[in-house]
Design a protein around this motif. Structure first.
Motif, mmCIF file in Angstrom:
data_model
loop_
_atom_site.group_PDB
_atom_site.id
_atom_site.type_symbol
_atom_site.label_atom_id
_atom_site.label_comp_id
_atom_site.label_asym_id
_atom_site.label_seq_id
_atom_site.Cartn_x
_atom_site.Cartn_y
_atom_site.Cartn_z
ATOM 1 N N ASN A 374 2.188 6.903 4.885
ATOM 2 C CA ASN A 374 2.785 6.378 3.589
ATOM 3 C C ASN A 374 1.973 5.062 3.241
ATOM 4 O O ASN A 374 1.715 4.659 2.141
ATOM 5 C CB ASN A 374 4.042 6.497 3.521
ATOM 6 C CG ASN A 374 4.284 6.107 2.194
ATOM 7 O OD1 ASN A 374 4.463 6.666 1.180
ATOM 8 N ND2 ASN A 374 5.464 5.044 2.374
ATOM 9 N N GLN A 376 -0.412 3.507 4.407
ATOM 10 C CA GLN A 376 -1.852 3.561 3.974
ATOM 11 C C GLN A 376 -2.168 4.256 2.625
ATOM 12 O O GLN A 376 -2.952 3.373 1.958
ATOM 13 C CB GLN A 376 -2.737 4.233 4.977
ATOM 14 C CG GLN A 376 -2.774 4.013 6.388
ATOM 15 C CD GLN A 376 -3.622 5.065 7.410
ATOM 16 O OE1 GLN A 376 -4.930 4.681 7.199
ATOM 17 N NE2 GLN A 376 -2.926 5.921 7.839
ATOM 18 N N SER A 377 -1.524 5.175 2.057
ATOM 19 C CA SER A 377 -2.172 5.546 0.810
ATOM 20 C C SER A 377 -0.908 6.223 0.015
ATOM 21 O O SER A 377 -1.250 7.077 -0.943
ATOM 22 C CB SER A 377 -3.074 6.869 1.295
ATOM 23 O OG SER A 377 -2.299 7.828 2.388
ATOM 24 N N THR A 380 1.937 11.458 0.663
ATOM 25 C CA THR A 380 1.010 12.767 1.064
ATOM 26 C C THR A 380 1.988 13.817 1.439
ATOM 27 O O THR A 380 2.995 13.762 1.938
ATOM 28 C CB THR A 380 -0.026 12.298 1.937
ATOM 29 O OG1 THR A 380 0.471 12.455 3.198
ATOM 30 C CG2 THR A 380 -0.891 11.068 1.371
ATOM 31 N N GLN A 407 5.374 5.273 -3.236
ATOM 32 C CA GLN A 407 5.440 4.553 -1.738
ATOM 33 C C GLN A 407 6.844 3.966 -1.241
ATOM 34 O O GLN A 407 7.109 4.283 -0.278
ATOM 35 C CB GLN A 407 4.360 3.632 -1.740
ATOM 36 C CG GLN A 407 3.896 3.157 -0.263
ATOM 37 C CD GLN A 407 2.797 2.197 -0.197
ATOM 38 O OE1 GLN A 407 2.783 1.221 -0.565
ATOM 39 N NE2 GLN A 407 1.774 2.655 0.554
#
Length: 488
Positions: A374, A376-377, A380, A407
């Motif tokens: 989470n 990082q990106s 997902t 996020q």
């Protein structure tokens, strides 16, 4: 590996250490002790043995990791400094933890210095040395999280000469560099499996190292590295989540465990903590207990009435208490309500419980992986799947990405699950410290509660100096090169 007292300890200048049940033989020296495979085995056993004492994982690691946090309260004066965050360079836990960490480091250093030269089976020798690297990395990680930069000792202390025992503090960055290097060596040298590893989580193997790497990298905000390390554990067939949360307790080398401190349950190898946190009965003695769940924590469990974890984390002693009365009771004094920690439930046996103590377990790695992905990106499905695995085992419904659209929302849910899943296992204060450090870096990583909020609550000021313990005063007195942490 249950606790074993061995003569090797006589080499290591462990004054004040109470782990031996025999007088050391004065004729034993490094030159005549480290000669064969049995000596190597005895040395690594001593290295593990050092972790079992009350001043380390037997008591103080848990008290330090929980009592300053929002999880715990107590009227027992022995933990008052921890709870109120009024520790000083003379506080017992501050001194005991520091001393026992260096005792543990000293034993690991002795293995690393002498065992590589022993003529024995190469694979077994590599395994023992790899385990010693893992242990030294773990001990320095525990030191740097609490004290910041500390003296970096990479050789065993075998005399009291000033030039040997007097070292200046290394920087936190230097300590983390050494931890990373030690864990890399540990990963390289340890086996992927040991005979009986599926039933015995007493010794470090590659995935044990990977789990600790994930925790270290998460603390450093090395998100990609943390995810990679965690994924190595999650892909292993050695570990499976316990089908029920109840099945995790008391800890006893179950398939979810990755690494735990082992206890035999007798005077030479008993676990102190259960008698300190359980009510009497089942505890041997009745007095104000450590680690009483806070009302606020009880409310967090009660927010979702289907959460199965509260029954085995903050169990009540009164009969007939159901979910509804559990919620209503939160407005009352927590001690009057009878909430206690029930994660160690075997016979405490006068401070000699046979229960083990988790250092690393699989649910923690699931949550570390979810957090790292989470950060990082953003949310997902891959990260959500790991998070949901922990939720659904606890009786909570699975979430979708539509439930956690940002996020920050995902971050908050990971933090919530870390708190409820791992409560009283000694990591909450360290999570709150790293959340505070993350906020200080200005990277945009923010959490609803950090250690600075708890410090504000207890001390009336957001004094960041209390994110670290002071260096013990007796260490300052004995080592003119040591400088105290700011604020003390």
């Amino acid at each position: 590996m249950k606790r074993i007292a061995i003569l090797f300890s006589s080499l290591l200048l462990l004054a004040g250490c109470d782990v031996l049940d025999k007088q050391p033989l004065p004729s034993i020296t490094p030159e005549n002790f480290f000669t064969n495979a049995d000596d190597a085995e005895a040395a690594i056993t001593a290295a593990y043995d050092a972790m079992q004492v009350a001043g380390y994982y037997g008591q103080d690691a848990n008290v330090i990791g929980e009592m300053p946090s929002d999880n715990c309260t107590s009227t027992n004066g022995d933990v008052n400094a921890m709870e109120r965050i009024i520790w000083t360079p003379q506080t017992g836990q501050v001194n005991n933890y520091f001393q026992n960490l260096y005792i543990s480091i000293n034993r690991a250093n002795a293995v690393l210095k002498y065992v590589p030269a022993i003529t024995m089976d190469t694979a077994r020798r590599n395994q023992i040395v790899g385990e010693a690297y893992f242990l030294r990395g773990l001990h320095y990680f525990n030191l740097v999280r609490l004290y910041g930069g500390v003296p970096l000792r990479l050789e065993p202390t075998e005399s009291g000469e000033s030039s040997i025992v007097t070292l200046a503090r290394s920087t936190p960055e230097q300590i983390y560099t050494q931890i990373t290097a030690d864990l890399q060596q540990a990963e390289r040298l340890t086996a992927a499996d040991l005979g009986g590893q599926a039933q015995n989580r007493a010794r470090a193997i590659k995935t044990t190292v990977n789990a600790l790497q994930a925790r270290v990298f998460l603390t450093q905000q090395r998100w990609a590295d943390a995810a990679t390390a965690a994924s190595k554990v999650l892909s292993s067939s050695l570990y499976q989540l316990s089908p029920t949360f109840k099945g995790l307790y008391p800890p006893d080398n179950n398939p979810e465990s990755i690494f735990e401190i082992q206890y035999s349950g007798n005077a030479d190898g008993g676990f102190v903590l259960p008698d300190l946190v359980l009510p009497s009965p089942p505890a041997t003695y009745s007095y104000p207990k450590f680690n009483i769940p806070t009302t606020e924590l009880i409310e967090r469990y009660a927010d979702t009435l289907t959460d199965l974890r509260y029954k085995f984390t903050g169990q009540v002693t009164s009969a007939g208490r159901d979910h509804a009365s559990y919620v209503k009771a939160t407005s009352m004094n927590v001690n009057d309500n009878g909430y206690f920690v029930y994660k160690w439930t075997s016979n405490p046996n006068a401070f000699n419980s046979p229960d083990n103590y988790y250092v690393l377990r699989l649910a923690d790695v699931y949550l570390m992986y979810a957090e790292a992905i989470n950060e990082q990106s953003g949310p997902t499905q891959q990260a959500l799947n790991r998070l949901n695995t922990v939720r659904t085992r606890a009786g909570l419904p699975a979430l979708t990405l539509a439930d956690l659209t940002t996020q920050q929302a995902f971050r908050n849910e990971v933090d919530r699950q870390r708190r409820l899943e791992l409560a009283f296992e000694g990591e909450r204060w360290f999570d709150l410290i790293r959340y505070a450090r993350h906020a200080q870096t200005g990277t945009g990583v923010s959490h609803a509660v950090t250690a600075l909020d708890i410090i504000q609550q207890q001390r009336g000021t957001r004094d960041a100096n209390y994110l670290l313990f002071p260096i013990p005063q007796n260490e300052i007195n004995n080592n003119p090169l040591l400088q105290q942490n700011p604020g003390y």
